[in-house]
Design a protein around this motif. Structure first.
Motif, PDB file in Angstrom:
ATOM      1  N   ILE A 298     -37.278  18.113 -45.772  1.00  0.00           N
ATOM      2  CA  ILE A 298     -35.934  18.433 -45.285  1.00  0.00           C
ATOM      3  C   ILE A 298     -35.719  19.939 -45.271  1.00  0.00           C
ATOM      4  O   ILE A 298     -35.111  20.488 -44.327  1.00  0.00           O
ATOM      5  CB  ILE A 298     -34.871  17.728 -46.155  1.00  0.00           C
ATOM      6  N   PHE A 299     -36.221  20.630 -46.274  1.00  0.00           N
ATOM      7  CA  PHE A 299     -36.131  22.094 -46.279  1.00  0.00           C
ATOM      8  C   PHE A 299     -36.902  22.696 -45.097  1.00  0.00           C
ATOM      9  O   PHE A 299     -36.463  23.685 -44.498  1.00  0.00           O
ATOM     10  CB  PHE A 299     -36.657  22.652 -47.589  1.00  0.00           C
ATOM     11  N   MET A 300     -38.059  22.095 -44.765  1.00  0.00           N
ATOM     12  CA  MET A 300     -38.811  22.561 -43.595  1.00  0.00           C
ATOM     13  C   MET A 300     -37.980  22.400 -42.322  1.00  0.00           C
ATOM     14  O   MET A 300     -37.925  23.301 -41.482  1.00  0.00           O
ATOM     15  CB  MET A 300     -40.120  21.784 -43.456  1.00  0.00           C
ATOM     16  N   VAL A 301     -37.330  21.239 -42.191  1.00  0.00           N
ATOM     17  CA  VAL A 301     -36.514  20.994 -41.001  1.00  0.00           C
ATOM     18  C   VAL A 301     -35.381  22.017 -40.908  1.00  0.00           C
ATOM     19  O   VAL A 301     -35.128  22.602 -39.853  1.00  0.00           O
ATOM     20  CB  VAL A 301     -35.944  19.564 -41.022  1.00  0.00           C
TER      21      VAL A 301
ATOM     22  N   HIS B 293     -39.557  15.499 -36.358  1.00  0.00           N
ATOM     23  CA  HIS B 293     -38.607  16.605 -36.194  1.00  0.00           C
ATOM     24  C   HIS B 293     -39.154  17.664 -35.239  1.00  0.00           C
ATOM     25  O   HIS B 293     -38.378  18.283 -34.501  1.00  0.00           O
ATOM     26  CB  HIS B 293     -38.233  17.204 -37.554  1.00  0.00           C
ATOM     27  N   VAL B 294     -40.477  17.866 -35.205  1.00  0.00           N
ATOM     28  CA  VAL B 294     -41.045  18.814 -34.240  1.00  0.00           C
ATOM     29  C   VAL B 294     -40.877  18.284 -32.819  1.00  0.00           C
ATOM     30  O   VAL B 294     -40.551  19.042 -31.891  1.00  0.00           O
ATOM     31  CB  VAL B 294     -42.531  19.089 -34.551  1.00  0.00           C
TER      32      VAL B 294
ATOM     33  N   VAL C 152     -30.252  15.112 -39.188  1.00  0.00           N
ATOM     34  CA  VAL C 152     -29.729  13.781 -39.510  1.00  0.00           C
ATOM     35  C   VAL C 152     -30.538  12.702 -38.798  1.00  0.00           C
ATOM     36  O   VAL C 152     -30.836  11.645 -39.379  1.00  0.00           O
ATOM     37  CB  VAL C 152     -28.237  13.680 -39.122  1.00  0.00           C
ATOM     38  N   GLY C 153     -30.924  12.966 -37.549  1.00  0.00           N
ATOM     39  CA  GLY C 153     -31.726  11.982 -36.819  1.00  0.00           C
ATOM     40  C   GLY C 153     -33.059  11.721 -37.496  1.00  0.00           C
ATOM     41  O   GLY C 153     -33.505  10.565 -37.586  1.00  0.00           O
ATOM     42  N   THR C 154     -33.692  12.774 -37.996  1.00  0.00           N
ATOM     43  CA  THR C 154     -34.975  12.611 -38.694  1.00  0.00           C
ATOM     44  C   THR C 154     -34.796  11.794 -39.959  1.00  0.00           C
ATOM     45  O   THR C 154     -35.565  10.860 -40.235  1.00  0.00           O
ATOM     46  CB  THR C 154     -35.574  13.986 -39.028  1.00  0.00           C
ATOM     47  N   VAL C 155     -33.785  12.131 -40.750  1.00  0.00           N
ATOM     48  CA  VAL C 155     -33.558  11.431 -42.027  1.00  0.00           C
ATOM     49  C   VAL C 155     -33.210   9.964 -41.791  1.00  0.00           C
ATOM     50  O   VAL C 155     -33.783   9.064 -42.421  1.00  0.00           O
ATOM     51  CB  VAL C 155     -32.448  12.133 -42.836  1.00  0.00           C
TER      52      VAL C 155
END
Length: 357
Positions: free
Chosen positions: A36-39, A298-299, A327-330
């Motif tokens: 999440i920090f990367m995103v 996410h990429v 939010v979509g990734t999570v």
């Protein structure tokens, strides 16, 4: 080649480990926070420059993401070595991690073809895993010593590489130069800088990842933080002089942030009174359980945004776009984890590796 007998490190075989009964919530939580920090570090480029407190928060998020992920990758390798059911050791361990490392490199190269602004970390992580695998089989104390030596010599190696190679090779697309970038020349991620964290993670898992071990990680982070402040007071640290990725000041900051973050998260997850909070953080744990899937997703989402929304619109709608990717990734990972289980990319990775016996 096998790991040492259990009496050589604190978490003995007659003591159950947190992962003996299945997935360790603490490990998934750390991995999920790292992703999440990367995103956040990636989607923040769409946002305007924040005020000083926001800059400081983004600096922490950006600096801790990749070393924290490298640390937890080492923990995962240590879990494989020490788990009660079907531990993997010796040649099988090395071959599986060789295949995983090559697969990570291949996925990273593939993601680069999307031509986003994201600096893909997977190639360096894959190469680091290949290098770390045989070292992880050494006695735990030896692995710890190698980790310290790798951390101390890393900034020297990075500086020598910057001085010895043509600067143009840092951005060259030639294959040999890209390999050099993954190992030592990249301005973002390098095997030389990630290897100590992977090896530390192996040691932490070999020692059982108990509350005492987590507290030790936190203390090491605090000591490194004191060193960062010491450099700042002498006028040579972050905010006082030019800091290059991979130099001593940068490496100490990574260690400080990663040691404290890892220790604090694991201590929280191991605290009985925090069980309800850990349960409520199931979406974050899902991202950790599907770490590679969430990274790829996410990429891809960033690539879709960059191809469908012009730069001015991205700047104007950055809360919606950045929040949507995050939010979509999570949520996607959480729903997949609840309904299906193992992530699709993780399933593909398991096809070749799990067949190596």
């Amino acid at each position: 080649m096998t790991i040492v007998s259990s009496h050589e490190y604190p978490a003995t075989r007659d003591r159950p480990r947190p992962w003996d009964g299945g997935r360790d919530a603490a490990v998934d939580l750390v991995r999920g926070i790292a992703v999440i920090f990367m995103v956040i570090a990636h989607v923040r480029v769409w946002a305007p420059t924040p005020p000083a407190p926001g800059k400081a928060a983004l600096l922490v998020i950006n600096n801790v993401a990749s070393p924290l992920f490298a640390l937890i990758m080492g923990v995962s390798a240590g879990i494989v070595l020490t788990r009660a059911r079907r531990p993997v050791t010796g040649t099988t361990f090395m071959l599986r991690n060789l295949v995983r490392g090559v697969a990570l490199i291949a996925i990273g190269v593939g993601l680069e073809q999307l031509d986003t602004f994201v600096a893909i970390v997977l190639q360096s992580l894959g190469a680091t895993l290949i290098v770390a695998a045989p070292l992880a089989l050494l006695p735990a104390r030896v692995v710890a010593v190698v980790a310290v030596l790798a951390f101390v010599t890393g900034p020297v190696v990075n500086a020598a590489a910057r001085a010895g190679f043509d600067p143009a090779r840092v951005y060259s697309e030639a294959w040999i130069d890209q390999v050099l970038q993954w190992i030592v020349l990249s301005t973002h991620y390098r095997v030389v800088s990630l290897l100590p964290f992977v090896l530390i993670g192996v040691v932490l898992a070999r020692w059982g990842l108990t509350r005492r071990v987590a507290a030790g990680s936190f203390v090491v982070g605090l000591v490194a933080g004191v060193a960062v402040v010491g450099l700042w007071l002498t006028g040579t640290g972050i905010g006082r002089s030019e800091v290059v990725s991979g130099d001593l000041a940068d490496s100490l900051l990574d260690l400080a942030l990663t040691g404290c973050a890892f220790g604090a998260i694991v201590l929280l997850a191991r605290w009985p009174r925090a069980s309800s909070a850990i349960t409520a953080m199931a979406p974050v744990r899902a991202v950790g359980a599907l770490a590679l899937t969430s990274y790829v997703l996410h990429v891809v989402l960033i690539a879709v945004v960059t191809r469908t929304v012009d730069w001015q619109s991205r700047a104007e709608s950055w809360p919606l776009l950045a929040g949507g990717v995050l939010v979509g990734t999570v949520l996607a990972c959480w729903m997949w984890w609840r309904l299906v289980g193992r992530g699709p990319v993780e399933r593909l990775m398991a096809i070749p590796t799990d067949r190596i016996v």
